[in-house]
Design a protein around this motif. Structure first.
Motif, PDB file in Angstrom:
ATOM      1  N   ASP A  54      38.564  49.629  46.323  1.00  0.00           N
ATOM      2  CA  ASP A  54      37.400  50.178  47.969  1.00  0.00           C
ATOM      3  C   ASP A  54      36.004  50.056  47.614  1.00  0.00           C
ATOM      4  O   ASP A  54      36.247  50.540  49.608  1.00  0.00           O
ATOM      5  N   GLN A  55      36.027  50.048  47.013  1.00  0.00           N
ATOM      6  CA  GLN A  55      34.477  49.909  47.091  1.00  0.00           C
ATOM      7  C   GLN A  55      33.931  48.495  47.659  1.00  0.00           C
ATOM      8  O   GLN A  55      32.362  47.558  48.046  1.00  0.00           O
ATOM      9  N   ALA A  56      34.598  47.510  46.821  1.00  0.00           N
ATOM     10  CA  ALA A  56      33.628  45.969  46.831  1.00  0.00           C
ATOM     11  C   ALA A  56      33.784  45.568  48.248  1.00  0.00           C
ATOM     12  O   ALA A  56      34.877  45.984  49.043  1.00  0.00           O
ATOM     13  N   VAL A  57      32.740  44.991  48.582  1.00  0.00           N
ATOM     14  CA  VAL A  57      33.003  43.770  49.237  1.00  0.00           C
ATOM     15  C   VAL A  57      32.721  42.090  49.532  1.00  0.00           C
ATOM     16  O   VAL A  57      32.083  41.516  50.360  1.00  0.00           O
ATOM     17  N   GLY A  58      33.018  41.616  48.273  1.00  0.00           N
ATOM     18  CA  GLY A  58      32.817  40.382  47.505  1.00  0.00           C
ATOM     19  C   GLY A  58      33.842  39.012  47.805  1.00  0.00           C
ATOM     20  O   GLY A  58      34.879  40.314  48.404  1.00  0.00           O
ATOM     21  N   LYS A  59      33.538  37.725  48.708  1.00  0.00           N
ATOM     22  CA  LYS A  59      34.782  37.428  48.909  1.00  0.00           C
ATOM     23  C   LYS A  59      35.644  36.935  48.258  1.00  0.00           C
ATOM     24  O   LYS A  59      36.797  36.874  48.437  1.00  0.00           O
ATOM     25  N   TYR A  60      35.217  37.445  46.086  1.00  0.00           N
ATOM     26  CA  TYR A  60      36.561  36.976  45.813  1.00  0.00           C
ATOM     27  C   TYR A  60      36.390  38.572  44.634  1.00  0.00           C
ATOM     28  O   TYR A  60      35.259  38.538  44.382  1.00  0.00           O
ATOM     29  N   ILE A  61      37.609  39.410  44.095  1.00  0.00           N
ATOM     30  CA  ILE A  61      37.845  39.766  43.190  1.00  0.00           C
ATOM     31  C   ILE A  61      37.366  39.376  41.384  1.00  0.00           C
ATOM     32  O   ILE A  61      38.949  38.071  41.544  1.00  0.00           O
ATOM     33  N   TYR A  62      37.208  39.955  41.076  1.00  0.00           N
ATOM     34  CA  TYR A  62      37.077  39.879  39.568  1.00  0.00           C
ATOM     35  C   TYR A  62      37.373  41.123  38.963  1.00  0.00           C
ATOM     36  O   TYR A  62      36.550  42.031  38.529  1.00  0.00           O
ATOM     37  N   PRO A  73      41.716  28.263  47.851  1.00  0.00           N
ATOM     38  CA  PRO A  73      42.441  28.485  47.086  1.00  0.00           C
ATOM     39  C   PRO A  73      42.730  30.618  47.515  1.00  0.00           C
ATOM     40  O   PRO A  73      41.851  30.889  47.442  1.00  0.00           O
ATOM     41  N   GLU A  74      44.008  30.914  47.306  1.00  0.00           N
ATOM     42  CA  GLU A  74      44.168  32.827  47.000  1.00  0.00           C
ATOM     43  C   GLU A  74      44.467  32.946  46.120  1.00  0.00           C
ATOM     44  O   GLU A  74      43.484  34.583  45.766  1.00  0.00           O
ATOM     45  N   MET A  75      43.729  32.471  44.710  1.00  0.00           N
ATOM     46  CA  MET A  75      43.713  32.566  43.339  1.00  0.00           C
ATOM     47  C   MET A  75      43.593  31.583  42.391  1.00  0.00           C
ATOM     48  O   MET A  75      43.909  30.834  43.029  1.00  0.00           O
ATOM     49  N   VAL A  76      42.209  31.718  41.653  1.00  0.00           N
ATOM     50  CA  VAL A  76      41.982  30.577  40.548  1.00  0.00           C
ATOM     51  C   VAL A  76      42.434  31.282  39.567  1.00  0.00           C
ATOM     52  O   VAL A  76      41.668  31.994  38.888  1.00  0.00           O
ATOM     53  N   VAL A  77      42.482  30.220  38.220  1.00  0.00           N
ATOM     54  CA  VAL A  77      42.810  30.537  37.239  1.00  0.00           C
ATOM     55  C   VAL A  77      42.448  29.339  36.558  1.00  0.00           C
ATOM     56  O   VAL A  77      42.131  28.793  35.835  1.00  0.00           O
ATOM     57  N   ASN A  93      41.696  36.363  33.270  1.00  0.00           N
ATOM     58  CA  ASN A  93      41.808  34.786  32.975  1.00  0.00           C
ATOM     59  C   ASN A  93      41.905  34.043  34.869  1.00  0.00           C
ATOM     60  O   ASN A  93      42.265  33.261  34.853  1.00  0.00           O
ATOM     61  N   LYS A  94      41.726  35.546  35.681  1.00  0.00           N
ATOM     62  CA  LYS A  94      42.095  34.956  37.391  1.00  0.00           C
ATOM     63  C   LYS A  94      41.186  35.287  38.640  1.00  0.00           C
ATOM     64  O   LYS A  94      40.386  36.308  37.749  1.00  0.00           O
ATOM     65  N   LEU A  95      40.777  34.845  39.436  1.00  0.00           N
ATOM     66  CA  LEU A  95      39.536  34.968  40.124  1.00  0.00           C
ATOM     67  C   LEU A  95      40.343  35.096  41.382  1.00  0.00           C
ATOM     68  O   LEU A  95      41.047  34.168  42.546  1.00  0.00           O
ATOM     69  N   TYR A  96      40.587  36.714  42.355  1.00  0.00           N
ATOM     70  CA  TYR A  96      41.682  36.733  43.710  1.00  0.00           C
ATOM     71  C   TYR A  96      40.746  36.626  44.773  1.00  0.00           C
ATOM     72  O   TYR A  96      39.643  37.402  44.995  1.00  0.00           O
ATOM     73  N   LYS A  97      40.896  35.816  45.709  1.00  0.00           N
ATOM     74  CA  LYS A  97      40.643  35.987  47.176  1.00  0.00           C
ATOM     75  C   LYS A  97      40.560  37.623  47.847  1.00  0.00           C
ATOM     76  O   LYS A  97      41.538  37.906  47.895  1.00  0.00           O
ATOM     77  N   ARG A  98      39.556  37.987  48.079  1.00  0.00           N
ATOM     78  CA  ARG A  98      39.626  39.674  48.327  1.00  0.00           C
ATOM     79  C   ARG A  98      40.002  40.018  49.975  1.00  0.00           C
ATOM     80  O   ARG A  98      41.164  40.830  49.718  1.00  0.00           O
ATOM     81  N   ARG A  99      39.892  38.787  50.178  1.00  0.00           N
ATOM     82  CA  ARG A  99      41.063  38.722  52.028  1.00  0.00           C
ATOM     83  C   ARG A  99      42.376  38.733  51.708  1.00  0.00           C
ATOM     84  O   ARG A  99      43.551  39.901  52.155  1.00  0.00           O
ATOM     85  N   PHE A 100      42.351  37.744  50.582  1.00  0.00           N
ATOM     86  CA  PHE A 100      44.700  37.221  50.571  1.00  0.00           C
ATOM     87  C   PHE A 100      45.042  39.328  50.058  1.00  0.00           C
ATOM     88  O   PHE A 100      46.190  39.627  50.752  1.00  0.00           O
ATOM     89  N   LEU A 101      44.395  39.627  48.482  1.00  0.00           N
ATOM     90  CA  LEU A 101      44.985  41.294  48.375  1.00  0.00           C
ATOM     91  C   LEU A 101      44.331  42.412  49.699  1.00  0.00           C
ATOM     92  O   LEU A 101      45.822  42.846  49.852  1.00  0.00           O
ATOM     93  N   LYS A 102      43.841  41.976  50.481  1.00  0.00           N
ATOM     94  CA  LYS A 102      44.051  43.248  51.299  1.00  0.00           C
ATOM     95  C   LYS A 102      44.882  43.009  52.782  1.00  0.00           C
ATOM     96  O   LYS A 102      45.334  44.153  53.007  1.00  0.00           O
ATOM     97  N   LYS A 103      44.932  42.045  52.886  1.00  0.00           N
ATOM     98  CA  LYS A 103      46.052  41.175  53.473  1.00  0.00           C
ATOM     99  C   LYS A 103      47.066  41.767  53.816  1.00  0.00           C
ATOM    100  O   LYS A 103      47.893  42.115  54.037  1.00  0.00           O
ATOM    101  N   HIS A 104      47.539  41.885  52.055  1.00  0.00           N
ATOM    102  CA  HIS A 104      48.900  42.092  51.836  1.00  0.00           C
ATOM    103  C   HIS A 104      49.172  43.236  50.742  1.00  0.00           C
ATOM    104  O   HIS A 104      50.190  43.895  50.504  1.00  0.00           O
TER     105      HIS A 104
END
Length: 350
Positions: A79-87, A112-116, A163-174
C-alpha cells in the motif's frame, strides 16, 4: 522516484534483522526504498526498525501494526510502495549487493512482468553447509511460453518470494494481494501471479541467501497445518483448470495434494504435538479419506523417491501407524546425519 521498493515484514527477528536491513541498504546503483513492516514485535525488533528510519529517513520507511501475520504485513508494505518494481525480502535472510542492480538491468532490457534468479540455501547453525540453486528454463516472453515451460518453473521454488522481482504495475493491475493465511500466503500470492503472468526474465546467478533456522515455524506443530496446505493444493488445481491444462499438469496437481498429506504427517510427529497416538492415526485416516487416492495416483506412478513410495504404499493400505513410524524414523535419521556432517565440516574448517 524509486526504482525498487523492498518490502520486509518484521516479527521478533532481532538476532538477524540488522544483517537483513544492511543487505537492503547496501544495494549498488539502484535507488531503493526499504519498507519495514513491524508486525507487533516484542523482542526489540521495532526499535531497530525505528533506528534505521532515523539514520536513513529518505530511504527507510517503518510501518508499525499489531500482529496480523506476514501476509497482511506485506500488504501494508504494498500500500505504501512507490517503486517501479517490488522485491520481498525476509528479515532472517540476507542478499548480495548486486541483486537489484543485475536484475533491474534485465527488467529494463526485456521489460518482463517478473524476474526470477538463483539463490543459496544454507543453515543458520552451519553457514558452510550451502547449496546453490539456479533456474533451469529459458527467457519466457509470452503467456504460451510460460505455460509450456511451467513444469520447470514449478520445480524451482515456485512459491518463494525472495527469488523474484515483480513489476508493481502488473501486481496493481490484477489486484494481486496476500491472504490472511498464517503460513503459505506466499504460495497463494504466486499462484495468483501465475494466473496472469505472460513474461518472465531469468537470471542464472545466485544473489539471495535463504537461511533455514532450527526453531522456525515449519519445525513446530501447527494444529491448522493441513487446512492451510490443502488450501494451497486447491488453489493450484484451480489455476491449472483455468488454463485448461489438467491433463498436461495432472502430476503437479497430484504432487500438491501429496504435499498436503506429507506435511501433515510430518507435522504430527513433531515432538511438541499434543495429540495421542490414536488421535494422530484418526487424523491421518480422515485426511486420507478427504483427499482420496485418485488425487495422488498420477504422482505415485513416477515418483523416484523410495521413501515417498513406501509412505504412499502404507497410506494405500491404511497402515497409519506405520506411516507415522516411517516419518518419525526418517526425521531422526536426517537429524543424526546432519549432526555428523556438521561435525565433519567443523573438523576440516579448524
Amino acid at each position: 522516484m524509486f526504482e525498487v521498493s523492498i518490502i520486509m515484514p518484521v516479527y521478533n527477528v532481532k538476532e538477524y534483522l540488522v544483517r537483513a536491513i544492511e543487505s537492503a541498504l547496501n544495494q549498488q546503483d539502484i535507488l531503493t526504498e526499504v519498507i519495514l513492516v513491524n508486525d507487533g514485535s516484542t523482542d526489540g525488533s521495532a526499535e531497530i526498525c525505528d533506528d534505521y528510519a532515523k539514520q536513513e529517513p529518505l530511504l527507510v520507511k517503518v510501518i508499525h501494526q499489531e500482529n496480523k501475520g506476514s501476509g497482511p504485513a506485506r500488504n501494508a508494505g504494498l500500500d505504501q510502495a512507490v517503486g517501479k518494481y517490488i522485491y520481498f525480502a525476509d528479515p532472517d535472510d540476507y542478499f548480495d549487493k548486486n541483486l537489484l542492480k543485475d536484475n533491474c538491468r534485465l527488467a529494463k532490457e526485456i521489460k518482463p512482468e517478473m524476474v526470477v534468479f538463483g539463490y543459496t540455501q544454507e543453515k543458520a547453525e552451519n553457514p558452510n553447509d550451502r547449496e546453490v540453486k539456479l533456474p533451469n528454463f529459458p527467457q519466457l516472453t509470452t503467456q504460451e511460453d510460460f505455460r509450456k515451460h511451467f513444469n520447470n518453473v514449478y520445480y524451482f521454488s515456485p512459491y518463494a518470494l525472495w527469488n523474484k522481482l515483480y513489476k508493481r504495475r502488473f501486481l496493481k493491475k490484477h489486484n494481486i494481494r496476500f491472504t490472511k493465511q498464517k503460513t503459505g500466503q506466499d504460495a497463494l500470492f504466486n499462484i495468483e501471479v501465475y494466473k496472469h503472468l505472460s513474461s518472465v526474465s531469468v537470471n542464472r546467478q545466485a544473489f539471495y541467501h535463504y537461511v533455514s533456522h532450527t526453531g522456525s515455524s515449519v519445525n513446530r506443530y501447527r494444529p491448522d497445518r493441513y487446512l492451510m496446505e490443502n488450501t494451497i493444493a486447491q488453489a493450484f488445481e484451480q489455476l491449472i483448470k483455468e488454463w485448461k491444462q489438467e491433463q498436461t499438469f495432472n502430476r503437479l496437481i497430484a504432487q500438491e495434494y501429496f504435499n498436503s498429506v506429507y506435511l501433515e504427517t510430518n507435522n504430527l510427529v513433531h515432538s511438541d504435538c499434543p495429540l495421542t497416538k490414536q488421535e494422530k492415526t484418526k487424523r491421518l485416516s480422515d485426511i486420507w479419506e478427504h483427499v482420496g487416492m485418485d488425487k495422488i495416483i498420477p504422482f505415485k506412478k513416477n515418483d523416484p523417491n523410495p521413501f515417498r513410495r513406501i509412505l504412499l504404499r502404507n497410506f494405500q493400505k491404511r497402515n497409519f501407524d506405520n506411516v507415522l513410524l516411517l516419518m518419525k524414523s526418517r526425521n531422526q535419521m536426517a537429524d543424526k546425519y546432519s549432526k555428523i556432517f556438521g561435525k565433519i565440516n567443523r573438523f576440516f574448517k579448524n
